[in-house]
Design an enzyme around this catalytic site. Structure first.
Site, short mmCIF file in Angstrom:
data_model
loop_
_atom_site.label_atom_id
_atom_site.label_comp_id
_atom_site.label_asym_id
_atom_site.label_seq_id
_atom_site.Cartn_x
_atom_site.Cartn_y
_atom_site.Cartn_z
N HIS A 181 -2.49 6.99 3.38
CA HIS A 181 -1.02 7.03 3.42
C HIS A 181 -0.54 8.23 2.61
CE1 HIS A 181 -1.10 3.27 5.38
NE2 HIS A 181 -0.54 2.49 4.48
N CYS A 197 0.82 -1.22 0.00
CA CYS A 197 0.00 0.00 0.00
C CYS A 197 0.85 1.28 0.00
CB CYS A 197 -0.96 0.00 1.19
SG CYS A 197 -0.18 -0.44 2.75
P1 NAP Z 1 -6.11 -8.50 9.42
O1 NAP Z 1 -7.08 -7.42 9.72
O2 NAP Z 1 -5.22 -8.97 10.52
O3 NAP Z 1 -6.94 -9.78 8.85
C1 NAP Z 1 -6.33 -11.03 8.65
C2 NAP Z 1 -7.30 -12.03 8.07
O4 NAP Z 1 -6.59 -13.28 7.89
C3 NAP Z 1 -8.51 -12.34 8.97
O5 NAP Z 1 -9.65 -12.56 8.19
C4 NAP Z 1 -8.08 -13.65 9.65
O6 NAP Z 1 -9.19 -14.47 10.04
C5 NAP Z 1 -7.34 -14.31 8.51
N1 NAP Z 1 -6.46 -15.36 9.04
C6 NAP Z 1 -5.53 -15.26 10.03
N2 NAP Z 1 -4.96 -16.46 10.27
C7 NAP Z 1 -5.55 -17.34 9.40
C8 NAP Z 1 -5.42 -18.76 9.18
N3 NAP Z 1 -4.57 -19.49 9.89
N4 NAP Z 1 -6.18 -19.32 8.21
C9 NAP Z 1 -7.07 -18.59 7.49
N5 NAP Z 1 -7.26 -17.24 7.68
C10 NAP Z 1 -6.49 -16.64 8.63
O7 NAP Z 1 -5.13 -8.11 8.22
P2 NAP Z 1 -5.39 -6.99 7.06
O8 NAP Z 1 -4.89 -5.67 7.48
O9 NAP Z 1 -6.77 -7.13 6.57
O10 NAP Z 1 -4.36 -7.49 5.96
C11 NAP Z 1 -4.59 -8.64 5.17
C12 NAP Z 1 -3.46 -8.80 4.18
O11 NAP Z 1 -3.46 -7.69 3.29
C13 NAP Z 1 -2.11 -8.82 4.84
O12 NAP Z 1 -1.29 -9.71 4.14
C14 NAP Z 1 -1.59 -7.42 4.68
O13 NAP Z 1 -0.19 -7.35 4.67
C15 NAP Z 1 -2.17 -7.06 3.33
N6 NAP Z 1 -2.38 -5.62 3.10
C16 NAP Z 1 -3.00 -4.84 4.01
C17 NAP Z 1 -3.19 -3.49 3.75
C18 NAP Z 1 -3.90 -2.56 4.70
O14 NAP Z 1 -3.97 -1.35 4.40
N7 NAP Z 1 -4.43 -3.04 5.83
C19 NAP Z 1 -2.76 -2.95 2.53
C20 NAP Z 1 -2.14 -3.78 1.60
C21 NAP Z 1 -1.96 -5.11 1.90
P3 NAP Z 1 -9.76 -14.52 11.55
O15 NAP Z 1 -10.59 -13.31 11.76
O16 NAP Z 1 -10.57 -15.77 11.57
O17 NAP Z 1 -8.56 -14.57 12.45
#
Ligand code: NAP
Length: 354
Positions: A244, A158
């Site tokens: 950002h 991002c």
């Molecule tokens: P997040 O809020 O921590 O959400 C993580 C997700 O992954 C939840 O749905 C969680 O499910 C699931 N998960 C965790 N452990 C798992 C497992 N063992 N098996 C299956 N599902 C599992 O993270 P986020 O911020 O949304 O980010 C998600 C991804 O996008 C990351 O790789 C991050 O680096 C990337 N990203 C994020 C952004 C941003 O602005 N936030 C921008 C670009 C890229 P549960 O609820 O069941 O735990």
């Protein structure tokens, strides 16, 4: 037109929630399944996400009562229902690579937000306006794995979305050095201000792994055009929910004039003719006001898919400096991935699936 059935892996997280709201009335895609970790699996979506739901609008009715599946354990069941999955998992990178590859081997197209596959040589890392030609790698990837319909594409980090789109129309002037400082919101870490007390009234000058991504990923996106460009980045977490910002200074081999730079930004809208549903009317908007862009005022430009820029001025060390802004969970995550999926559809890469 029959909509393409899609699933969301990591649907309960910050990016997953964005996918759900952005896909609510999507003209081409319909969410038919949501998946997360085994601890959420088996619950109704509204119960699994509980008070973690942070979007401004309520959970769409059709999703609220949908049963959450386990992204890995229920893969066969998910793959039977969908043509494409948006991956927003946050877990061990080796595990993510394995899960994403297995979906592709089941004939499912994977559009991922995760960094796990960004440096896999045959996986294209796409910003649709900048390097749509890198989609040609899909054929190589399918051949390497013996996959017929499935494949994996990723979107970049991002942080880079606030400056890479701004430097791209200036590549013709051969940028040499880029110094960038990013000011990144807490949702970029999947968190809220309320849930991260350490961030209140505070700035943290470290985001693990972010500077390396911010320096290297643009070079993969630009490909051959990156020749001779060096980027140095400092990434700072600031107490904002979303958005950002990037303070950027650049030197060039052929120094442009300020009006050449502004015209480059104004005229850069390479996807215009494709009329993709999530494409903003103006990709880049330059603000003449000296105090813009501002995060709260401008992050939602073009429904969060536009890039804003201001404060173009001469630099005392490099040639020019300016300030860019993008919405990290829309353009930088879910929205960017949906635009990538729309590009795949428009270019015929989803035809084998429907
Ligand atoms: P997040 O809020 O921590 O959400 C993580 C997700 O992954 C939840 O749905 C969680 O499910 C699931 N998960 C965790 N452990 C798992 C497992 N063992 N098996 C299956 N599902 C599992 O993270 P986020 O911020 O949304 O980010 C998600 C991804 O996008 C990351 O790789 C991050 O680096 C990337 N990203 C994020 C952004 C941003 O602005 N936030 C921008 C670009 C890229 P549960 O609820 O069941 O735990």
């Amino acid at each position: 037109m029959k909509k393409i059935p899609v699933g969301i892996l990591g649907a309960t997280g910050m990016v997953g929630q964005r996918f759900i709201t952005l896909l609510k009335d999507h003209p081409w895609f319909e969410v038919v399944c949501v998946a997360a970790s085994p601890k959420s699996a088996g619950k109704k979506y509204k119960d699994a996400v509980g008070d973690r739901w942070v979007m401004d609008e309520p959970i769409p009715k059709n999703i609220a009562n949908m049963k959450v599946l386990a992204a890995e354990e229920d893969m066969d069941q998910i793959a039977k229902q969908v043509s494409l999955v948006f991956s927003a998992l946050d877990m061990d990178k080796d595990k993510i690579r394995k899960i994403e590859n297995e979906f592709a081997s089941h004939g499912v197209v994977v559009v991922s937000n995760n960094s796990a596959h960004r440096w896999t040589p045959d996986v294209p890392m796409i910003i649709p306006e900048i390097n749509p030609d890198h989609l040609q790698l899909i054929k190589v990837q399918q051949k390497n794995h013996g996959w017929e319909n499935g494949f994996v594409v990723v979107k970049p980090n991002c942080s880079i979305q606030s400056y890479v789109p701004l430097i791209t129309p200036l590549l013709t002037f051969q940028p040499k050095k880029v110094m960038v400082t990013t000011l990144q919101a807490v949702s970029g870490a999947g968190k809220t201000l309320e849930g991260w007390p350490q961030m209140q009234e505070n700035v943290i000058p470290f985001i693990g792994g972010e500077e390396e991504k911010s320096e290297k990923e643009p070079l993969k996106i630009w490909g051959n055009e990156a020749k001779g460009i060096k980027i140095t980045a400092t990434c700072i977490r600031v107490p904002l929910e979303d958005g950002h910002m990037a303070s950027v200074a650049v030197s060039f081999t052929k120094k442009p004039t300020p009006s050449q730079i502004k015209n480059g930004w104004k005229n850069f809208n390479p996807l215009k003719s494709l009329k993709l549903p999530s494409s903003p009317k103006h990709f880049i908007t330059y603000f003449e006001e000296e105090d813009r862009p501002q995060t709260r005022l401008d992050r939602d430009l073009g429904n969060g898919m536009g890039i804003s820029v201001g404060r173009l001025r001469e630099d005392t060390i490099l040639d020019y400096k300016f300030v860019g802004l993008s919405h990290n969970t829309i353009r930088g995550a879910a929205g960017g991935a949906i635009l990538t999926a729309e590009l795949l559809k428009a270019k015929g890469y989803l035809d084998g699936k429907n």
